[in-house]
Design an enzyme around this catalytic site. Structure first.
Site, mmCIF file in Angstrom:
data_model
loop_
_atom_site.group_PDB
_atom_site.id
_atom_site.type_symbol
_atom_site.label_atom_id
_atom_site.label_comp_id
_atom_site.label_asym_id
_atom_site.label_seq_id
_atom_site.Cartn_x
_atom_site.Cartn_y
_atom_site.Cartn_z
ATOM 1 N N ASP A 183 -13.467 -163.761 1.216
ATOM 2 C CA ASP A 183 -12.947 -162.610 0.576
ATOM 3 C C ASP A 183 -13.687 -161.340 1.018
ATOM 4 O O ASP A 183 -12.789 -160.240 1.439
ATOM 5 C CB ASP A 183 -12.263 -162.857 -0.281
ATOM 6 C CG ASP A 183 -11.552 -161.582 -1.101
ATOM 7 O OD1 ASP A 183 -10.667 -161.111 -0.505
ATOM 8 O OD2 ASP A 183 -12.114 -161.182 -2.113
ATOM 9 N N LEU A 264 -8.060 -156.404 -5.145
ATOM 10 C CA LEU A 264 -7.599 -154.963 -4.447
ATOM 11 C C LEU A 264 -8.336 -155.107 -2.662
ATOM 12 O O LEU A 264 -7.938 -154.165 -1.928
ATOM 13 C CB LEU A 264 -7.601 -154.737 -5.062
ATOM 14 C CG LEU A 264 -6.919 -154.320 -6.365
ATOM 15 C CD1 LEU A 264 -8.030 -152.929 -6.957
ATOM 16 C CD2 LEU A 264 -5.726 -154.311 -6.417
ATOM 17 N N ARG A 265 -8.564 -156.428 -2.437
ATOM 18 C CA ARG A 265 -10.093 -155.806 -1.233
ATOM 19 C C ARG A 265 -8.648 -155.883 -0.114
ATOM 20 O O ARG A 265 -9.069 -155.224 1.376
ATOM 21 C CB ARG A 265 -11.117 -157.018 -1.575
ATOM 22 C CG ARG A 265 -12.243 -156.644 -1.623
ATOM 23 C CD ARG A 265 -12.979 -157.687 -1.791
ATOM 24 N NE ARG A 265 -14.320 -157.420 -2.463
ATOM 25 C CZ ARG A 265 -14.953 -158.593 -2.965
ATOM 26 N NH1 ARG A 265 -14.437 -159.428 -2.982
ATOM 27 N NH2 ARG A 265 -15.810 -158.147 -3.856
ATOM 28 N N GLY A 266 -8.110 -156.857 -0.385
ATOM 29 C CA GLY A 266 -6.712 -156.567 1.408
ATOM 30 C C GLY A 266 -6.203 -154.755 1.521
ATOM 31 O O GLY A 266 -6.212 -154.788 2.558
#
Length: 327
Positions: A183, A264-266
């Site tokens: 991730d 919220l990285r995506g």
């Protein structure tokens, strides 16, 4: 794979790229080739950390102090560092170490830079990243995320800037990366062996011609290489002007929500990658097509793995993208 690498070069804040694929598909060759497309960088002469002369975020504490004291600093231009991290590297080799003997005998805090210092403002490449010790992967990802590397040894602390594009490659047959580590890579590309006979022959012929006469082969593609280099340089300059509409940002987050992407990285990476792609295409405003080009690369590795699922994660992302953004 090439697009993911180019976008990370345009905007290193995307967070690097993980490339997984079959053996002998040119992963390492492509990654090492990206360094030739990068413009030279200006660094402070004789500085151990490739410090920038004017950007405070990219300079070491030592250089900052000299600038504040009004010391005149010489600069020089160097190629963008391309650092290979070997699988057998120790933590001291990666992070650097403090010379304890000198500190005790002479009272001087001497830092021996590691690979993270050498890779600052460049590319750090880890081949077979899925075979690397987990604690080393953690160190790499923390430095890549924070932009700083801190070394603590025997009560002595030292830190230096460490901004780099982290590129990892591996073969899925040799084991997967832990989901929480996967991730942390901004983008993920999957490479398959080419099945088309004509393309395979073309690749073999190019490889043979390079082996026979490398200089002639490089000369043949020199113009294309220069054109691509100029496009990347222009995109780096243009990136700050590119914007993305609120409605499109809502749709990106809607896709992430429907795919049940943790954290919220995506969302963040997709926004950055779409802006970098728009800059690459010379545009001021991100449109739906820009998002479609990059979103699978940004999200496919963030989906929760279901052992019973037969659908490829990339296809799953594509289905939801088509539903929200249209075919």
């Amino acid at each position: 794979m090439k697009l993911a690498l180019i976008l990370n070069v345009i905007d290193p804040r995307i967070g690097g790229v993980m490339i997984m694929g079959d053996r002998g598909t040119g992963k390492s060759t492509t990654i090492r080739a990206i360094a030739d497309l990068l413009p030279e960088i200006e660094i402070v002469q004789d500085d151990l950390f490739n410090s920038h002369i004017s950007d405070y975020e990219l300079m070491s504490d030592d250089v900052k102090n000299k600038i504040q004291e009004g010391v005149s600093l010489e600069t020089t231009f160097v190629n963008v560092p391309m650092i290979d991290l070997p699988l057998g590297a120790t933590e001291d080799r990666v992070c650097g170490t403090i010379d304890i003997e000198k500190a005790l005998t002479e009272g001087i805090k001497t830092f021996e830079p590691g690979l993270l210092a050498k890779a600052h403002r460049g590319i750090l490449y880890v081949d077979e990243v899925n075979l690397l010790d987990d604690h080393l992967v953690d160190v790499l990802l923390d430095s890549a995320a924070s932009g700083w590397n801190t070394v603590e040894r025997e009560g002595i602390s030292m830190r230096h800037p460490s901004r780099f594009v982290l590129v990892g490659s591996g073969n899925p047959e040799e084991g997967e990366l832990r989901p929480q580590l996967l991730d942390r890579f901004g983008m993920h590309a999957e490479i398959r062996t080419v099945k088309e006979p004509n393309l395979r022959v073309q690749i073999v012929e190019q490889r043979s011609s390079f082996d026979e006469n490398p200089d002639a082969c490089l000369q043949e593609f020199q113009d294309k290489q220069e054109r691509l280099k100029n496009v990347i340089i222009n995109a780096q300059k243009k990136l700050i002007e590119v914007s993305i509409d609120y409605d499109l940002r809502i749709k990106i987050s809607e896709i992430c929500g429907l795919l049940d992407v943790d954290g919220l990285r995506g969302d963040i990476v997709t926004n950055r990658a779409a802006k970098a792609f728009a800059a690459y295409k010379g545009k001021d405003l991100v449109d739906i097509e820009d998002v479609k080009q990059v979103i699978t690369l940004c999200l496919r590795h963030r989906l929760r793995k279901d052992p019973l699922e037969t659908v490829d994660s990339g296809s799953k992302v594509q289905q939801v993208v088509n539903k929200i953004l249209g075919n």
